[in-house]
Scaffold this active site. Structure first.
Site, short mmCIF file in Angstrom:
data_model
loop_
_atom_site.label_atom_id
_atom_site.label_comp_id
_atom_site.label_asym_id
_atom_site.label_seq_id
_atom_site.Cartn_x
_atom_site.Cartn_y
_atom_site.Cartn_z
N ASN A 93 45.67 37.59 -25.16
CA ASN A 93 44.59 36.60 -25.39
C ASN A 93 43.40 37.38 -25.92
O ASN A 93 42.73 38.08 -25.16
CB ASN A 93 44.26 35.90 -24.07
CG ASN A 93 43.03 35.03 -24.18
OD1 ASN A 93 42.55 34.74 -25.28
ND2 ASN A 93 42.51 34.60 -23.03
N LYS B 45 40.65 36.31 -27.02
CA LYS B 45 39.34 35.69 -26.75
C LYS B 45 38.49 35.71 -28.02
O LYS B 45 38.99 35.51 -29.12
CB LYS B 45 38.66 36.38 -25.57
CG LYS B 45 39.60 36.43 -24.35
CD LYS B 45 38.93 36.84 -23.08
CE LYS B 45 39.96 36.84 -21.94
NZ LYS B 45 39.41 37.12 -20.65
N HIS C 143 42.08 27.63 -19.91
CA HIS C 143 41.66 28.96 -19.46
C HIS C 143 40.40 28.82 -18.60
O HIS C 143 39.54 27.98 -18.89
CB HIS C 143 41.41 29.87 -20.67
CG HIS C 143 41.23 31.29 -20.28
ND1 HIS C 143 40.05 31.77 -19.76
CD2 HIS C 143 42.09 32.34 -20.30
CE1 HIS C 143 40.20 33.05 -19.48
NE2 HIS C 143 41.43 33.43 -19.80
N GLU D 119 37.77 30.45 -18.52
CA GLU D 119 36.51 30.58 -19.28
C GLU D 119 36.15 29.25 -19.95
O GLU D 119 34.97 28.93 -20.10
CB GLU D 119 36.63 31.72 -20.29
CG GLU D 119 36.56 33.08 -19.58
CD GLU D 119 37.28 34.21 -20.29
OE1 GLU D 119 37.65 34.05 -21.46
OE2 GLU D 119 37.48 35.26 -19.64
N GLU E 192 46.09 32.78 -13.10
CA GLU E 192 45.02 33.72 -13.40
C GLU E 192 43.89 33.57 -12.39
O GLU E 192 42.99 32.74 -12.57
CB GLU E 192 44.47 33.46 -14.81
CG GLU E 192 45.46 33.71 -15.92
CD GLU E 192 44.77 34.14 -17.21
OE1 GLU E 192 45.20 35.15 -17.78
OE2 GLU E 192 43.78 33.51 -17.61
N GLY F 195 39.10 40.29 -16.29
CA GLY F 195 38.10 41.15 -16.92
C GLY F 195 37.31 42.00 -15.94
O GLY F 195 36.30 42.58 -16.30
N SER G 50 43.36 41.36 -15.44
CA SER G 50 43.33 42.82 -15.41
C SER G 50 44.72 43.47 -15.43
O SER G 50 44.96 44.46 -14.74
CB SER G 50 42.51 43.34 -14.22
OG SER G 50 41.16 42.93 -14.36
P1 PGA Z 1 41.91 40.34 -18.71
O1 PGA Z 1 41.92 38.77 -19.15
O2 PGA Z 1 43.32 40.85 -18.95
O3 PGA Z 1 40.91 40.98 -19.61
O4 PGA Z 1 41.55 40.37 -17.27
C1 PGA Z 1 43.01 37.94 -18.84
C2 PGA Z 1 42.76 36.55 -19.38
O5 PGA Z 1 41.62 36.09 -19.36
O6 PGA Z 1 43.72 35.88 -19.83
#
Ligand code: PGA
Length: 242
Positions: A9, A11, A96, A98, A165, A171, A204
């Site tokens: 992803n 982003k 997601h 976010e 998630e 992150g 992560s």
């Molecule tokens: P990350 O993000 O691997 O940077 O923790 C995962 C995601 O948001 O799908």
């Protein structure tokens, strides 16, 4: 049969030139990677066309990060299923955290987007997961079951991927223990009518923990943010050892 999927992803990262650079480097080293795993890159809308051409004839599938529920209309800033299909997109991330956190996505709109993805022939990757506060309050299980109940109303479970998630692990470098992720993914599976839905872990995921995560019996792959941006890291992820 549950498919093993490693999905990146990206982003809101990478211009077209950056995207192409990463991809070419990645593809150059892909040959020895076993064919038993599906590799997906969910890119920003602006890079989809460039990546679509570059991925033509390769085994890597293209994904997007959002989809509107209408085929077209006065929805400034949105993108529709036919537009994504036109660019060769196969997968789309829906719900997601976010999007839920910063852009007002609700379970109701997630459900609309999920059903639209399926209607237009795309495979949705539905994200669910709890915040740190919800985890600390012991609400994780109820929250996730509630999200699934609302998000999956009238959704076809034969064309669906789910990603667990935990928000606190995204992150942050703070991974959910593999065994705990496995427990929650088992719970998610128990809420489904189709036992063959692939359920990924996200939060992560890095080269140094991918093997442990994939080794868990309920975990069918990973949805990866940060570590999908660099070709070396992403190669190591798709080259997980099980
Ligand atoms: P990350 O993000 O691997 O940077 O923790 C995962 C995601 O948001 O799908």
């Amino acid at each position: 049969m549950r498919k093993v999927i490693i999905a990146g992803n990206w982003k809101m990262y990478k211009t077209r030139a950056d995207a192409l650079d990463m991809l070419q480097n990645f593809l150059n080293h892909l040959e020895p990677i076993p064919e038993d795993r599906e590799i997906v890159i969910c890119a920003p809308f602006t890079a989809l066309e460039t990546l679509s051409s570059a991925l033509h004839g390769t085994r890597v599938r293209l994904g997007a990060q959002n989809i509107h529920w209408e085929a077209e209309g006065a929805y400034t800033g949105e993108i529709s299923g036919p537009m994504l299909v036109d660019l060769g997109v196969r997968y789309v991330i829906v719900g997601h955290s976010e999007r839920r956190q910063y852009f007002g996505e609700t379970d109701a709109t997630v459900n609309l987007r999920l059903r639209a993805a399926q209607r237009f022939g795309l495979t949705p990757i539905l994200c669910v997961g709890e915040s740190k506060q919800q985890r600390d309050a012991g609400e994780t299980e109820d929250l996730i079951c509630g999200q699934l109940k609302e998000d999956l109303q009238e959704v076809d479970q034969t064309n669906l991927v789910i990603a667990y998630e935990p928000i606190w692990a995204i992150g942050t470098g703070e991974t959910c223990e593999a065994v705990e992720a496995n427990r929650i993914i088992k719970l998610i599976r128990s809420q489904l009518t189709n036992p063959d839905v692939s359920i990924l872990y996200g939060g992560s995921v890095k080269p140094n923990n991918i093997d442990e995560i994939i080794a868990q019996p309920e975990i069918d792959g990973a949805l990866v943010g940060g570590a999908s941006l660099a070709p070396g890291d992403f190669l190591r992820l798709v080259d997980f050892q099980s």
